[in-house]
Design a protein around this motif. Structure first.
Motif, PDB file in Angstrom:
ATOM      1  N   MET A 241      -2.562 -15.631   0.736  1.00 10.66           N
ATOM      2  CA  MET A 241      -3.694 -15.806   0.397  1.00 10.66           C
ATOM      3  C   MET A 241      -3.996 -14.825  -1.018  1.00 10.66           C
ATOM      4  SD  MET A 241      -3.184 -19.020  -0.811  1.00 10.66           S
ATOM      5  CE  MET A 241      -4.490 -19.039  -2.102  1.00 10.66           C
ATOM      6  N   ASP A 242      -4.485 -13.339   0.107  1.00 13.45           N
ATOM      7  CA  ASP A 242      -5.056 -12.790  -0.193  1.00 13.45           C
ATOM      8  C   ASP A 242      -4.262 -11.466  -1.244  1.00 13.45           C
ATOM      9  OD1 ASP A 242      -7.393 -10.268   0.120  1.00 13.45           O
ATOM     10  OD2 ASP A 242      -5.207  -8.461   0.607  1.00 13.45           O
ATOM     11  N   LYS A 243      -2.784 -11.601  -1.299  1.00 13.30           N
ATOM     12  CA  LYS A 243      -1.963 -10.919  -2.076  1.00 13.30           C
ATOM     13  C   LYS A 243      -1.883 -11.474  -3.322  1.00 13.30           C
ATOM     14  CE  LYS A 243       1.794  -9.230   1.140  1.00 13.30           C
ATOM     15  NZ  LYS A 243       3.106  -9.226   2.023  1.00 13.30           N
ATOM     16  N   VAL A 244      -1.724 -13.486  -3.360  1.00 18.35           N
ATOM     17  CA  VAL A 244      -1.755 -14.266  -4.456  1.00 18.35           C
ATOM     18  C   VAL A 244      -2.814 -13.809  -5.411  1.00 18.35           C
ATOM     19  CG1 VAL A 244      -1.936 -16.060  -5.056  1.00 18.35           C
ATOM     20  CG2 VAL A 244      -0.401 -16.108  -3.316  1.00 18.35           C
ATOM     21  N   LEU A 245      -3.866 -13.724  -4.600  1.00 15.48           N
ATOM     22  CA  LEU A 245      -5.235 -13.373  -5.197  1.00 15.48           C
ATOM     23  C   LEU A 245      -5.660 -12.792  -5.768  1.00 15.48           C
ATOM     24  CD1 LEU A 245      -7.673 -15.839  -3.076  1.00 15.48           C
ATOM     25  CD2 LEU A 245      -6.345 -16.565  -5.583  1.00 15.48           C
ATOM     26  N   THR A 246      -5.482 -11.464  -5.233  1.00 18.92           N
ATOM     27  CA  THR A 246      -5.144  -9.739  -5.486  1.00 18.92           C
ATOM     28  C   THR A 246      -4.628 -10.037  -7.239  1.00 18.92           C
ATOM     29  OG1 THR A 246      -5.694  -8.377  -3.311  1.00 18.92           O
ATOM     30  CG2 THR A 246      -4.699  -7.470  -4.555  1.00 18.92           C
ATOM     31  N   GLU A 247      -3.227 -10.066  -6.979  1.00 17.08           N
ATOM     32  CA  GLU A 247      -2.941 -10.269  -7.814  1.00 17.08           C
ATOM     33  C   GLU A 247      -3.095 -10.728  -9.177  1.00 17.08           C
ATOM     34  OE1 GLU A 247       1.483 -10.212  -8.354  1.00 17.08           O
ATOM     35  OE2 GLU A 247       1.805  -9.302  -5.762  1.00 17.08           O
ATOM     36  N   VAL A 248      -3.807 -12.441  -9.423  1.00 14.99           N
ATOM     37  CA  VAL A 248      -4.366 -12.540  -9.996  1.00 14.99           C
ATOM     38  C   VAL A 248      -5.766 -12.813 -10.540  1.00 14.99           C
ATOM     39  CG1 VAL A 248      -5.545 -15.676 -10.042  1.00 14.99           C
ATOM     40  CG2 VAL A 248      -2.741 -14.996  -9.332  1.00 14.99           C
TER      41      VAL A 248
END
Length: 639
Positions: free
Chosen positions: A325-332
């Motif tokens: 989730m950290d990877k996803v939300l970092t890019e979002v």
């Protein structure tokens, strides 16, 4: 002569003139039909005529104003065949001024015979004033085909002061259940912006497809964006079979998203991305099966039943889930400029968490009493994660279960209750209750509507009030319509489901529900049907269809007929012939003749048919009446 329109209802009245200085600019049946209707409006008897000799004056150092002038020209050029230059002494002036009463999105528009002056505090206000100007031009301005050179492009003389009631006025489009292209998404944004809506909620991930490129997690779109092609009724579809090729779907690259964001920004539309977690996660689990509690599904869901059978929730017991989730939300967070990111949180099946030893261990370690508190733990961590990235969390009202994260904002869809509870606890809310705001539902008699599962009529959307009693108005940011796409396979159908209910929501959220007037609204809707026809925008005419309400009275089947629109004549037959104005006219509840098998109904206005012919068997009527179990028959809604 001038006429001041003192009330909101009368602001929607027809503009008529027989004493126009320019005889080409008005006739006795000239109409001014604005949606949303302005807060204050005075209409004169004269008009301004737009010609290629006009020009626009603005502060050329302001890029936003220059962009609005370009937008205005893009809107008028196809039909008129000309654009307006920006010059020092133009007939149309866009001017920023210091007027605190207008707020960030309000405007003052004064149209006179010789010039137009549009002022606002901020460029957004100028943009919304331009929308009003465009709506006052003849309907042919919406055409993509150049009109005859003798066509007169007149704008009635008005003095308008206008600003929105709510800062959040939006529509949500679900692009997971069915795939919509980048171009279609931009068209949807353009259409909502024309009605002064300012939020596009982009539902990007769900069980049926992950639509956003995450560069650090490439399988999300390589695998999760694709499923086997299917048609047919949602939830009744055959599962994807072993070895069957997954060819239906698509995703937006980050470059695509940047293009959409730039397009939206030009229209002063905020884009709110939604990454729906921890449930609704089949597509993510198929791409990264290690995120499941036990066994991830083998394929992205095609619309088959799976709830409680196949895992669709992220495993909260695994720390790798939070790394994901950290990877996803970092890019979002890096991609989307808005302060809000929507993380879903709805309809999360917790049965697999109950069986999962890792989730149970997490609950024990964190002293959590049940799986609802486990979801709350997840939402709290998402909130902290977003805060670190400079963002605020928005979630569906299920995020209240187990305790709400301190900085969370709630989008209330299961009625108003979740929003009320959140607002009273000091959280900002966006109201989206199903009975007013779910525009994926039937908008009229189900037998003549495309398949779905419940009812939300145009009148239901127009009666929406986002601020319930007992809630501080400042805690309600506004509302939005939600278009879930299970039964929306094409963009043309997305338009059909959105308009005119989207127009109703636009008016409620801009003009304010306290000043709404249904009898003033629907005649304006008719005028916007004409404009939509010119633009080749699809819409529903369901407001014209009869409302059929069967009921049992002393165990005898009877049928009440009605309409959303006053003055509608309803004709019917029981003899298997098509009804028209020469067949019986409805005046009181109907009794079913002996041995009748069919009831057919049609609506007329002004002597002409307007609604679809509705054909229902007596067996179907009896089934509906039995389901309803009514002893009285005052409610004409069908659910």
């Amino acid at each position: 002569m001038k006429r001041t329109l003192l009330s909101f209802a009368t602001a929607a009245l027809l503009f008529t003139s027989t004493s126009c200085a320019d005889k080409t600019c008005a006739t006795a049946d000239k109409e001014l039909a604005l949606i949303p209707v302005p807060q204050e409006m005075t209409v004169g008897s004269d008009c301004f005529t737009l010609t290629r000799r006009a020009s626009i004056t603005l502060d050329t150092s302001n890029e936003d104003l220059k962009g609005i002038a370009q937008y205005f020209n893009e809107k008028i050029a196809p039909a008129t065949g000309f654009t307006l230059p920006v010059e020092k002494h133009g007939k149309i002036e866009f001017k920023l001024t210091d007027d605190a009463a207008l707020g960030d999105e309000g405007y003052h528009l004064k149209v006179k015979h010789g010039d137009i002056i549009l002022t606002a505090n901020k460029p957004a206000g100028i943009f919304y004033g331009v929308q009003t100007l465009l709506q006052m031009l003849p309907a042919e301005i919406k055409s993509t085909t150049e009109q005859p050179t003798d066509k007169k492009w007149t704008i009635p003389c008005v003095d308008i002061t206008d600003k929105p009631q709510f800062p959040w006025r939006g529509l949500m489009l679900d692009v997971s259940r069915h795939w919509f292209t980048k171009e279609e998404v931009m068209k949807y944004i353009d259409e909502l912006a024309e009605y002064k809506m300012n939020v596009f909620h982009w539902h990007l991930t769900d069980d049926q497809g992950w639509r956003l490129e995450i560069k650090s997690l490439p399988k999300l779109t390589e695998v999760g964006a694709w499923r086997a092609p299917r048609v047919g009724q949602w939830w009744q579809r055959e599962r994807q079979q072993p070895g069957e090729e997954a060819t239906y779907g698509g995703f937006y690259t980050q470059e695509d998203v940047k293009e959409v964001l730039a397009y939206a920004a030009k229209r002063f539309v905020r884009v709110i991305p939604e990454i729906d977690v921890p449930g609704h996660g089949v597509a993510a689990l198929v791409a990264y099966p290690e995120l499941a509690c036990m066994k991830a599904p083998d394929a992205v869901n095609v619309g088959n039943k799976f709830y409680g059978e196949d895992e669709n929730t992220l495993c909260i017991g695994k720390e790798s889930t939070f790394e994901f989730m950290d990877k996803v939300l970092t890019e979002v967070a890096a991609l989307f400029p808005d302060e809000y990111i929507h993380i879903g949180g709805d309809e999360c099946f917790k049965g697999f968490w109950h069986k999962c030893p890792r989730c149970q261990a997490r609950m024990k370690a964190e002293n959590l009493k049940n799986e609802e508190e486990l979801q709350s733990y997840f939402i709290h961590r998402m909130g902290d994660m977003l805060k670190e990235k400079g963002k605020k969390l928005v979630g569906w009202d299920e995020i209240l279960e187990g305790g709400l994260a301190p900085d969370a904002n709630v989008m209330s869809w299961r009625g108003m209750e979740g929003g009320i509870k959140a607002a009273q606890a000091g959280h900002h809310v966006i109201m989206t209750p199903t009975n007013h705001c779910y525009i994926d539902l039937w908008q009229g008699e189900p037998s003549v509507e495309p398949d779905t599962y419940s009812m939300c009529r145009l009148k239901d959307s127009y009666s929406f009030n986002p601020v319930p009693e007992g809630v501080p108005a400042e805690m309600v940011l506004g509302g939005q319509g939600n278009l879930w796409a299970e039964s929306v396979p094409t963009f043309r159908h997305a338009e059909y489901m959105t308009w005119p209910r989207g127009w109703a929501l636009a008016e409620v959220l801009w003009s304010g529900p306290a000043k709404s007037d249904w009898n003033g609204f629907w005649p304006r809707v008719e005028k916007h049907f004409v404009r939509a026809d010119q633009a080749d925008i699809n819409y529903a005419r369901s407001m014209y269809n009869a409302i059929v309400s069967p009921y049992l009275q002393d165990d005898v089947l009877k049928v009440e007929l009605g309409s959303e629109i006053d003055g509608t004549d309803i004709y019917y037959t029981f003899d298997n012939t098509d009804p028209d104005r020469h067949t019986p006219k409805y005046s009181e509840p109907l009794s079913i003749p002996k041995n009748a098998t069919w009831l057919r109904i049609v609506t007329y206005r002004d002597g002409k048919p307007v609604g679809k012919v509705i054909t229902l068997t007596v067996k179907e009527l009896a089934k509906r009446a039995e389901k309803d179990k009514r002893t009285t028959h005052g409610n004409l809604d069908v659910s």
